[in-house]
Design a protein around this motif. Structure first.
Motif, PDB file in Angstrom:
ATOM      1  N   ARG A 288       0.866  -1.197   0.000  1.00  0.00           N
ATOM      2  CA  ARG A 288       0.000   0.000   0.000  1.00  0.00           C
ATOM      3  C   ARG A 288       0.895   1.238   0.000  1.00  0.00           C
ATOM      4  O   ARG A 288       0.697   2.159  -0.775  1.00  0.00           O
ATOM      5  N   GLY A 289       1.865   1.275   0.903  1.00  0.00           N
ATOM      6  CA  GLY A 289       2.758   2.430   0.985  1.00  0.00           C
ATOM      7  C   GLY A 289       3.589   2.614  -0.267  1.00  0.00           C
ATOM      8  O   GLY A 289       3.747   3.729  -0.765  1.00  0.00           O
ATOM      9  N   ASN A 290       4.117   1.511  -0.803  1.00  0.00           N
ATOM     10  CA  ASN A 290       4.970   1.610  -1.988  1.00  0.00           C
ATOM     11  C   ASN A 290       4.192   2.039  -3.225  1.00  0.00           C
ATOM     12  O   ASN A 290       4.606   2.951  -3.950  1.00  0.00           O
ATOM     13  N   VAL A 291       3.089   1.382  -3.494  1.00  0.00           N
ATOM     14  CA  VAL A 291       2.326   1.674  -4.713  1.00  0.00           C
ATOM     15  C   VAL A 291       1.722   3.073  -4.666  1.00  0.00           C
ATOM     16  O   VAL A 291       1.860   3.855  -5.602  1.00  0.00           O
TER      17      VAL A 291
ATOM     18  N   ALA B  73      -4.111  -0.949 -10.586  1.00  0.00           N
ATOM     19  CA  ALA B  73      -3.788  -2.256 -11.164  1.00  0.00           C
ATOM     20  C   ALA B  73      -2.607  -2.890 -10.429  1.00  0.00           C
ATOM     21  O   ALA B  73      -2.647  -4.082 -10.082  1.00  0.00           O
ATOM     22  N   ASN B  74      -1.565  -2.113 -10.158  1.00  0.00           N
ATOM     23  CA  ASN B  74      -0.401  -2.640  -9.435  1.00  0.00           C
ATOM     24  C   ASN B  74      -0.780  -3.089  -8.027  1.00  0.00           C
ATOM     25  O   ASN B  74      -0.354  -4.139  -7.562  1.00  0.00           O
ATOM     26  N   GLY B  75      -1.573  -2.275  -7.346  1.00  0.00           N
ATOM     27  CA  GLY B  75      -1.973  -2.602  -5.981  1.00  0.00           C
ATOM     28  C   GLY B  75      -2.766  -3.900  -5.906  1.00  0.00           C
ATOM     29  O   GLY B  75      -2.519  -4.745  -5.040  1.00  0.00           O
ATOM     30  N   VAL B  76      -3.705  -4.082  -6.815  1.00  0.00           N
ATOM     31  CA  VAL B  76      -4.523  -5.299  -6.821  1.00  0.00           C
ATOM     32  C   VAL B  76      -3.685  -6.506  -7.229  1.00  0.00           C
ATOM     33  O   VAL B  76      -3.759  -7.569  -6.608  1.00  0.00           O
ATOM     34  N   LEU B  77      -2.863  -6.350  -8.250  1.00  0.00           N
ATOM     35  CA  LEU B  77      -2.021  -7.457  -8.711  1.00  0.00           C
ATOM     36  C   LEU B  77      -1.043  -7.909  -7.622  1.00  0.00           C
ATOM     37  O   LEU B  77      -0.909  -9.110  -7.351  1.00  0.00           O
ATOM     38  N   VAL B  78      -0.404  -6.963  -6.957  1.00  0.00           N
ATOM     39  CA  VAL B  78       0.544  -7.308  -5.904  1.00  0.00           C
ATOM     40  C   VAL B  78      -0.176  -7.931  -4.704  1.00  0.00           C
ATOM     41  O   VAL B  78       0.356  -8.819  -4.047  1.00  0.00           O
ATOM     42  N   SER B  79      -1.392  -7.497  -4.429  1.00  0.00           N
ATOM     43  CA  SER B  79      -2.168  -8.097  -3.339  1.00  0.00           C
ATOM     44  C   SER B  79      -2.412  -9.575  -3.612  1.00  0.00           C
ATOM     45  O   SER B  79      -2.203 -10.427  -2.736  1.00  0.00           O
TER      46      SER B  79
ATOM     47  N   VAL C  55      -0.699 -15.578  -3.045  1.00  0.00           N
ATOM     48  CA  VAL C  55      -0.142 -16.789  -3.657  1.00  0.00           C
ATOM     49  C   VAL C  55       1.214 -17.123  -3.038  1.00  0.00           C
ATOM     50  O   VAL C  55       1.486 -18.276  -2.680  1.00  0.00           O
ATOM     51  N   LEU C  56       2.070 -16.113  -2.889  1.00  0.00           N
ATOM     52  CA  LEU C  56       3.387 -16.333  -2.293  1.00  0.00           C
ATOM     53  C   LEU C  56       3.283 -16.764  -0.832  1.00  0.00           C
ATOM     54  O   LEU C  56       4.062 -17.600  -0.371  1.00  0.00           O
TER      55      LEU C  56
ATOM     56  N   LEU D 211      -7.295 -17.043   0.719  1.00  0.00           N
ATOM     57  CA  LEU D 211      -6.343 -15.940   0.893  1.00  0.00           C
ATOM     58  C   LEU D 211      -6.339 -15.004  -0.315  1.00  0.00           C
ATOM     59  O   LEU D 211      -6.215 -13.792  -0.156  1.00  0.00           O
ATOM     60  N   VAL D 212      -6.489 -15.561  -1.512  1.00  0.00           N
ATOM     61  CA  VAL D 212      -6.544 -14.699  -2.703  1.00  0.00           C
ATOM     62  C   VAL D 212      -7.801 -13.831  -2.668  1.00  0.00           C
ATOM     63  O   VAL D 212      -7.752 -12.644  -2.980  1.00  0.00           O
ATOM     64  N   ALA D 213      -8.933 -14.412  -2.273  1.00  0.00           N
ATOM     65  CA  ALA D 213     -10.182 -13.631  -2.202  1.00  0.00           C
ATOM     66  C   ALA D 213     -10.054 -12.502  -1.187  1.00  0.00           C
ATOM     67  O   ALA D 213     -10.468 -11.358  -1.453  1.00  0.00           O
ATOM     68  N   ILE D 214      -9.473 -12.808  -0.038  1.00  0.00           N
ATOM     69  CA  ILE D 214      -9.276 -11.775   0.987  1.00  0.00           C
ATOM     70  C   ILE D 214      -8.358 -10.678   0.463  1.00  0.00           C
ATOM     71  O   ILE D 214      -8.657  -9.482   0.577  1.00  0.00           O
ATOM     72  N   ALA D 215      -7.236 -11.066  -0.119  1.00  0.00           N
ATOM     73  CA  ALA D 215      -6.268 -10.086  -0.630  1.00  0.00           C
ATOM     74  C   ALA D 215      -6.855  -9.259  -1.773  1.00  0.00           C
ATOM     75  O   ALA D 215      -6.618  -8.049  -1.849  1.00  0.00           O
ATOM     76  N   LEU D 216      -7.615  -9.903  -2.647  1.00  0.00           N
ATOM     77  CA  LEU D 216      -8.230  -9.192  -3.773  1.00  0.00           C
ATOM     78  C   LEU D 216      -9.234  -8.150  -3.291  1.00  0.00           C
ATOM     79  O   LEU D 216      -9.180  -6.988  -3.696  1.00  0.00           O
ATOM     80  N   LEU D 217     -10.117  -8.570  -2.405  1.00  0.00           N
ATOM     81  CA  LEU D 217     -11.126  -7.640  -1.888  1.00  0.00           C
ATOM     82  C   LEU D 217     -10.471  -6.483  -1.125  1.00  0.00           C
ATOM     83  O   LEU D 217     -10.797  -5.317  -1.344  1.00  0.00           O
ATOM     84  N   ALA D 218      -9.524  -6.816  -0.259  1.00  0.00           N
ATOM     85  CA  ALA D 218      -8.825  -5.766   0.495  1.00  0.00           C
ATOM     86  C   ALA D 218      -8.030  -4.859  -0.439  1.00  0.00           C
ATOM     87  O   ALA D 218      -7.986  -3.639  -0.244  1.00  0.00           O
ATOM     88  N   GLY D 219      -7.415  -5.444  -1.469  1.00  0.00           N
ATOM     89  CA  GLY D 219      -6.625  -4.654  -2.418  1.00  0.00           C
ATOM     90  C   GLY D 219      -7.463  -3.659  -3.207  1.00  0.00           C
ATOM     91  O   GLY D 219      -7.076  -2.509  -3.394  1.00  0.00           O
ATOM     92  N   VAL D 220      -8.630  -4.113  -3.647  1.00  0.00           N
ATOM     93  CA  VAL D 220      -9.507  -3.228  -4.433  1.00  0.00           C
ATOM     94  C   VAL D 220     -10.050  -2.096  -3.558  1.00  0.00           C
ATOM     95  O   VAL D 220      -9.968  -0.918  -3.917  1.00  0.00           O
ATOM     96  N   VAL D 221     -10.609  -2.455  -2.402  1.00  0.00           N
ATOM     97  CA  VAL D 221     -11.229  -1.438  -1.546  1.00  0.00           C
ATOM     98  C   VAL D 221     -10.182  -0.459  -1.008  1.00  0.00           C
ATOM     99  O   VAL D 221     -10.368   0.760  -1.077  1.00  0.00           O
ATOM    100  N   SER D 222      -9.065  -0.979  -0.498  1.00  0.00           N
ATOM    101  CA  SER D 222      -8.039  -0.069   0.025  1.00  0.00           C
ATOM    102  C   SER D 222      -7.441   0.780  -1.092  1.00  0.00           C
ATOM    103  O   SER D 222      -7.130   1.951  -0.889  1.00  0.00           O
ATOM    104  N   GLY D 223      -7.319   0.197  -2.293  1.00  0.00           N
ATOM    105  CA  GLY D 223      -6.794   0.954  -3.429  1.00  0.00           C
ATOM    106  C   GLY D 223      -7.675   2.134  -3.801  1.00  0.00           C
ATOM    107  O   GLY D 223      -7.182   3.235  -4.063  1.00  0.00           O
TER     108      GLY D 223
END
Length: 192
Positions: free
Chosen positions: A56-59, A96-102, A107-108, A126-138
Motif C-alpha cells: 500500500r505504501g509503496n504503490v 492495477a499494481n496494488g490489486v495485482l501485488v495483493s 499466492v506467495l 487468501l486470494v479472495a481476501i487479498a483481492l477484496l482488500a486490495g480493491v477497496v483499500s486501493g
C-alpha cells in the motif's frame, strides 16, 4: 531562500503530518491486536499483513510522487480535471499494481507456508481476501492521495512532504481495516 529557511519550512510542513502518522500507526496496531478470531480461522492471514501494508505504501506513495512531480513540472493542472489523461493513467496504473501485488502476495504466502510445512488457509480464501482488500483499500487510498497532493499543492504546500507520511499512515489504517473487513466477508461467504 537560504538552507535554514528551506529546512524550517520543511519541518513546519512535515512535523504535524508525522505526528498524525504516528497516531495512525498506533491505531492500526490496536485494530490488528483485536484480530484473534480471524487469525485463528484463517491460517496464514498474519503472513499477508506486512506484505499488503508495505505494498500500500509503496504503490500509492509512488502515485503521490508521480503526481507531485507532474505538478512541480507543470505537466498537470492543479485544479485536477477528471479528464486529465496523465492523472487518470497514474491512478489506473496504481490501482492495477496494488490489486495485482495483493493477489501475488496471497499466492506467495500460501507457497511459503506450504514449503515451510506450516498451516495455511486454502489458496482461494487468501486470494479472495487479498483481492477484496486490495480493491477497496486501493480505491480509498487513491482518493486520499490525489486529494492530499492536489489540495496541498493549491495551498502552497510541497506535495512531496505531505504524500509520504499521509500515504504511509492512511495505508496502514486503511490496509488493516480493509483486510479485516475482507476477511470477515470471505468467512461469511463460506471461504476458509
Amino acid at each position: 531562500m537560504t538552507v535554514r529557511e528551506i529546512a524550517t519550512e520543511a519541518y513546519r510542513e512535515s512535523v504535524p503530518v508525522l505526528v498524525l502518522s504516528a497516531v495512525g500507526g498506533l491505531f492500526a496496531g490496536v485494530v490488528l491486536g483485536g484480530w484473534t478470531p480471524e487469525t485463528e480461522q484463517v491460517a496464514g492471514l498474519l503472513v499477508l499483513v506486512p506484505a499488503l501494508l508495505a505494498t500500500r505504501g509503496n504503490v500509492y506513495g509512488s502515485l503521490g510522487g508521480r503526481l507531485g512531480s507532474a505538478l512541480h513540472q507543470g505537466l498537470v493542472d492543479p485544479t485536477l480535471s477528471l479528464a486529465d489523461e496523465r492523472v487518470n493513467a497514474a491512478v489506473a496504473a496504481s490501482l492495477a499494481n496494488g490489486v495485482l501485488v495483493s493477489m501475488l502476495s496471497a499466492v506467495l504466502a500460501v507457497g511459503l507456508l506450504t514449503a515451510l510445512g506450516r498451516p495455511s488457509a486454502p489458496l482461494a480464501t487468501l486470494v479472495a481476501i487479498a483481492l477484496l482488500a486490495g480493491v477497496v483499500s486501493g480505491l480509498i487510498l487513491t482518493v486520499v492521495v490525489v486529494s492530499v497532493v492536489f489540495v496541498g499543492y493549491r495551498r502552497g504546500l510541497n506535495p512531496d512532504t505531505l504524500a509520504g507520511p499521509v500515504v504511509t499512515t492512511t495505508g496502514d489504517v486503511v490496509g488493516v481495516a480493509t483486510l479485516l473487513v475482507a476477511t470477515r466477508i470471505v468467512l461469511a461467504l463460506g471461504g476458509g
